[in-house]
Design a protein around this motif. Sequence first.
Motif, PDB file in Angstrom:
ATOM      1  N   HIS A 114       0.846  -1.189   0.000  1.00 42.66           N
ATOM      2  CA  HIS A 114       0.000   0.000   0.000  1.00 42.66           C
ATOM      3  C   HIS A 114       0.886   1.245   0.000  1.00 42.66           C
ATOM      4  O   HIS A 114       2.003   1.221   0.518  1.00 42.66           O
ATOM      5  CB  HIS A 114      -0.917  -0.007   1.225  1.00 42.66           C
ATOM      6  CG  HIS A 114      -1.931   1.086   1.194  1.00 42.66           C
ATOM      7  ND1 HIS A 114      -1.754   2.282   1.849  1.00 42.66           N
ATOM      8  CD2 HIS A 114      -3.108   1.173   0.536  1.00 42.66           C
ATOM      9  CE1 HIS A 114      -2.803   3.052   1.610  1.00 42.66           C
ATOM     10  NE2 HIS A 114      -3.633   2.404   0.811  1.00 42.66           N
ATOM     11  N   ARG A 115       0.383   2.332  -0.581  1.00 39.49           N
ATOM     12  CA  ARG A 115       1.123   3.592  -0.673  1.00 39.49           C
ATOM     13  C   ARG A 115       1.578   4.080   0.705  1.00 39.49           C
ATOM     14  O   ARG A 115       2.682   4.568   0.887  1.00 39.49           O
ATOM     15  CB  ARG A 115       0.215   4.641  -1.330  1.00 39.49           C
ATOM     16  CG  ARG A 115       0.940   5.878  -1.795  1.00 39.49           C
ATOM     17  CD  ARG A 115      -0.062   6.911  -2.271  1.00 39.49           C
ATOM     18  NE  ARG A 115      -0.771   6.495  -3.472  1.00 39.49           N
ATOM     19  CZ  ARG A 115      -1.862   7.092  -3.945  1.00 39.49           C
ATOM     20  NH1 ARG A 115      -2.397   8.113  -3.309  1.00 39.49           N
ATOM     21  NH2 ARG A 115      -2.439   6.670  -5.055  1.00 39.49           N
ATOM     22  N   GLN A 116       0.691   3.922   1.686  1.00 37.28           N
ATOM     23  CA  GLN A 116       1.024   4.357   3.042  1.00 37.28           C
ATOM     24  C   GLN A 116       2.173   3.529   3.629  1.00 37.28           C
ATOM     25  O   GLN A 116       3.010   4.052   4.362  1.00 37.28           O
ATOM     26  CB  GLN A 116      -0.220   4.248   3.937  1.00 37.28           C
ATOM     27  CG  GLN A 116       0.026   4.591   5.385  1.00 37.28           C
ATOM     28  CD  GLN A 116       0.478   6.023   5.592  1.00 37.28           C
ATOM     29  OE1 GLN A 116      -0.206   6.954   5.184  1.00 37.28           O
ATOM     30  NE2 GLN A 116       1.645   6.215   6.202  1.00 37.28           N
ATOM     31  N   THR A 117       2.203   2.251   3.279  1.00 38.29           N
ATOM     32  CA  THR A 117       3.293   1.383   3.748  1.00 38.29           C
ATOM     33  C   THR A 117       4.618   1.860   3.167  1.00 38.29           C
ATOM     34  O   THR A 117       5.629   1.914   3.875  1.00 38.29           O
ATOM     35  CB  THR A 117       3.003  -0.086   3.358  1.00 38.29           C
ATOM     36  OG1 THR A 117       1.827  -0.507   4.049  1.00 38.29           O
ATOM     37  CG2 THR A 117       4.149  -1.002   3.710  1.00 38.29           C
ATOM     38  N   ALA A 118       4.595   2.256   1.876  1.00 40.15           N
ATOM     39  CA  ALA A 118       5.807   2.790   1.248  1.00 40.15           C
ATOM     40  C   ALA A 118       6.251   4.063   1.972  1.00 40.15           C
ATOM     41  O   ALA A 118       7.443   4.245   2.251  1.00 40.15           O
ATOM     42  CB  ALA A 118       5.551   3.075  -0.229  1.00 40.15           C
ATOM     43  N   ASP A 119       5.309   4.934   2.287  1.00 39.76           N
ATOM     44  CA  ASP A 119       5.632   6.182   3.001  1.00 39.76           C
ATOM     45  C   ASP A 119       6.202   5.883   4.385  1.00 39.76           C
ATOM     46  O   ASP A 119       7.174   6.508   4.819  1.00 39.76           O
ATOM     47  CB  ASP A 119       4.376   7.058   3.156  1.00 39.76           C
ATOM     48  CG  ASP A 119       3.929   7.658   1.832  1.00 39.76           C
ATOM     49  OD1 ASP A 119       4.686   7.540   0.841  1.00 39.76           O
ATOM     50  OD2 ASP A 119       2.814   8.223   1.777  1.00 39.76           O
ATOM     51  N   THR A 142       2.917   0.486  -5.783  1.00 37.20           N
ATOM     52  CA  THR A 142       2.065   0.844  -4.643  1.00 37.20           C
ATOM     53  C   THR A 142       0.670   1.149  -5.177  1.00 37.20           C
ATOM     54  O   THR A 142       0.485   1.380  -6.364  1.00 37.20           O
ATOM     55  CB  THR A 142       2.594   2.086  -3.890  1.00 37.20           C
ATOM     56  OG1 THR A 142       2.569   3.201  -4.774  1.00 37.20           O
ATOM     57  CG2 THR A 142       3.995   1.873  -3.363  1.00 37.20           C
ATOM     58  N   PHE A 143      -0.313   1.098  -4.276  1.00 35.73           N
ATOM     59  CA  PHE A 143      -1.694   1.359  -4.691  1.00 35.73           C
ATOM     60  C   PHE A 143      -2.431   2.033  -3.549  1.00 35.73           C
ATOM     61  O   PHE A 143      -1.956   2.039  -2.405  1.00 35.73           O
ATOM     62  CB  PHE A 143      -2.383   0.053  -5.092  1.00 35.73           C
ATOM     63  CG  PHE A 143      -2.548  -0.922  -3.952  1.00 35.73           C
ATOM     64  CD1 PHE A 143      -1.510  -1.751  -3.560  1.00 35.73           C
ATOM     65  CD2 PHE A 143      -3.743  -0.979  -3.248  1.00 35.73           C
ATOM     66  CE1 PHE A 143      -1.655  -2.627  -2.488  1.00 35.73           C
ATOM     67  CE2 PHE A 143      -3.897  -1.864  -2.181  1.00 35.73           C
ATOM     68  CZ  PHE A 143      -2.849  -2.683  -1.808  1.00 35.73           C
ATOM     69  N   GLN A 144      -3.590   2.573  -3.858  1.00 34.47           N
ATOM     70  CA  GLN A 144      -4.370   3.283  -2.840  1.00 34.47           C
ATOM     71  C   GLN A 144      -5.546   2.439  -2.317  1.00 34.47           C
ATOM     72  O   GLN A 144      -5.659   2.241  -1.119  1.00 34.47           O
ATOM     73  CB  GLN A 144      -4.881   4.614  -3.403  1.00 34.47           C
ATOM     74  CG  GLN A 144      -5.622   5.476  -2.392  1.00 34.47           C
ATOM     75  CD  GLN A 144      -4.822   5.746  -1.107  1.00 34.47           C
ATOM     76  OE1 GLN A 144      -3.600   5.920  -1.150  1.00 34.47           O
ATOM     77  NE2 GLN A 144      -5.503   5.769   0.025  1.00 34.47           N
ATOM     78  N   TYR A 166      -5.602  -3.419  -5.667  1.00 31.41           N
ATOM     79  CA  TYR A 166      -4.638  -3.848  -6.688  1.00 31.41           C
ATOM     80  C   TYR A 166      -4.873  -5.319  -6.974  1.00 31.41           C
ATOM     81  O   TYR A 166      -4.885  -6.144  -6.071  1.00 31.41           O
ATOM     82  CB  TYR A 166      -3.204  -3.620  -6.209  1.00 31.41           C
ATOM     83  CG  TYR A 166      -2.173  -3.891  -7.283  1.00 31.41           C
ATOM     84  CD1 TYR A 166      -1.897  -2.936  -8.264  1.00 31.41           C
ATOM     85  CD2 TYR A 166      -1.511  -5.116  -7.347  1.00 31.41           C
ATOM     86  CE1 TYR A 166      -0.973  -3.194  -9.261  1.00 31.41           C
ATOM     87  CE2 TYR A 166      -0.582  -5.375  -8.341  1.00 31.41           C
ATOM     88  CZ  TYR A 166      -0.324  -4.413  -9.294  1.00 31.41           C
ATOM     89  OH  TYR A 166       0.591  -4.662 -10.293  1.00 31.41           O
ATOM     90  N   TYR A 207      -7.424  -2.118   0.418  1.00 32.01           N
ATOM     91  CA  TYR A 207      -7.185  -1.280   1.592  1.00 32.01           C
ATOM     92  C   TYR A 207      -8.522  -0.713   2.043  1.00 32.01           C
ATOM     93  O   TYR A 207      -9.265  -0.159   1.241  1.00 32.01           O
ATOM     94  CB  TYR A 207      -6.213  -0.145   1.263  1.00 32.01           C
ATOM     95  CG  TYR A 207      -5.887   0.676   2.482  1.00 32.01           C
ATOM     96  CD1 TYR A 207      -5.327   0.075   3.613  1.00 32.01           C
ATOM     97  CD2 TYR A 207      -6.139   2.044   2.517  1.00 32.01           C
ATOM     98  CE1 TYR A 207      -5.027   0.814   4.738  1.00 32.01           C
ATOM     99  CE2 TYR A 207      -5.838   2.796   3.644  1.00 32.01           C
ATOM    100  CZ  TYR A 207      -5.281   2.169   4.753  1.00 32.01           C
ATOM    101  OH  TYR A 207      -4.996   2.903   5.880  1.00 32.01           O
ATOM    102  N   GLY A 214      -2.252   1.513   6.227  1.00 34.87           N
ATOM    103  CA  GLY A 214      -1.579   0.780   5.157  1.00 34.87           C
ATOM    104  C   GLY A 214      -1.653  -0.737   5.293  1.00 34.87           C
ATOM    105  O   GLY A 214      -1.153  -1.468   4.443  1.00 34.87           O
TER     106      GLY A 214
END
Length: 356
Positions: free
Chosen positions: A136-141, A157-159, A162, A175, A183
């Motif tokens: 997830h995008r938040q996990t990447a952040d 990554t996705f919101q 996916y 998510y 995330g």
Amino acid sequence: MELNKLLISLLNLLLLATAISATARVPTLNLSSSYAPIPTGAVGPPVPTDPGYRVQHFGYGAYMVTNGVYQAMFLVGCESVVVVDSPPSIGYNMLRAIRDVTLLPISHVVYSHSHADHIGAAYVLGSPENITFIAHRQTADTLAMTPDKHRPAPSITFQDTYNLRVCNQTLELNYMGSNHEPGNIFIWAPLQKVLMLVDIVYPGWVPYYELGVAQNVPGYVKAHTQVLMYDFEYFVGGHLDRTGTREDVLISQAYVTDLFHVCAQAMNLSNDPNSTLYAPAIMGAVAEAHPGNSWLVVDTANTQLINYANNVMNEKWEGQLAGLDVYGESNAATMLEAVLINWGVNGAFGVTNEPF
Ligand SMILES: *[C@@H]1O[C@H](CO)[C@@H](O)[C@H](O)[C@H]1NC(C)=O
Ligand SMILES: *[C@@H]1O[C@H](CO)[C@@H](O)[C@H](O)[C@H]1NC(C)=O
Ligand SMILES: *[C@@H]1O[C@H](CO)[C@@H](O)[C@H](O)[C@H]1NC(C)=O
Ligand SMILES: *[C@@H]1O[C@H](CO)[C@@H](O)[C@H](O)[C@H]1NC(C)=O
Ligand SMILES: *[C@@H]1O[C@H](CO)[C@@H](O)[C@H](O)[C@H]1NC(C)=O
Ligand SMILES: [Zn+2]
């Protein structure tokens, strides 16, 4: 290669030394307290000490790997392998478990969430040169805040959703908001009817302490309803030694819902002058005995509420979930705090002065 071997033997030496000094430093442990028996059914089939892991096949090439405390998954496709999580406590055994089944290369690694205890051995599976890491995008952040070579940054990554299709295998990643942490994703294998969601439901057991260290308690509670929206036969929770069923999720949901109501009731009693939990009386007595110690005043009233909630829960749930006497109190403390700060049930801690 030689350098690697040297490093590994140095590491082993270090671990050995640590183990020895650790045994030397613990003679004061009191191991004679008695704990509730573990209910039958909480524990799954044994995990052999050699090789230290057990593999469960769900059919159509989907597998769960456990060392008894952690769980990860892999799916064998027609050309490559997709892995979900790689806990450091499983470590190289993850690779062994996969190689027991197939020699196909690992092409994708999905991160359930950012926590190192679940994905800290991702690097063991390969590098971003050979593997597509997905999260997830938040996990990447979150990962970007504390860069760690053991957890390569995801390249996809996705919101919201996916759909991962790799040859003949499909994983649907969804998510649905913050729960255990922002995330944390639902990982669904529709053909095998396997749903993986980590650090929420602990089949047969009460949650790990602080409701599994839930960052968002309302999201944590809600995740149970979200899990039950899926058509799954096997639930992979990321912890302990067995998979779960719908029944396990329903029991966990009943436990956290009950805990919510008991904590809300405790909070209400904190504002009832006839209750022994009446907070103004408790706080007044502590303030008089220990003038100026604000934290002690708050903590004493809070501890009374936690003990009340924990005692009520112990009576209701005794013998039904393992670990109630180990983490029940911590779970009550976390829920009580959330009842106050998230749900706004604030008992004696609400507005008590007069309008002007
Ligand atoms: C160890 O724990 C048991 C059970 O709680 C208690 O009865 C005993 O006194 C303790 N022993 C020591 C040395 O503290
Ligand atoms: C995909 O292919 C692999 C390798 O042939 C096989 O083991 C697995 O059962 C297949 N899975 C599906 C969903 O067809
Ligand atoms: C991964 O890629 C690196 C660099 O291209 C290569 O040296 C290594 O052998 C590859 N590993 C696998 C398992 O394919
Ligand atoms: C606590 O008090 C509130 C407000 O009076 C009430 O709505 C709620 O039902 C009470 N909860 C419990 C568990 O008693
Ligand atoms: C407390 O108890 C007294 C006597 O039983 C009763 O009259 C009063 O209504 C109670 N107060 C509350 C807030 O329940
Ligand atoms: Zn976690």
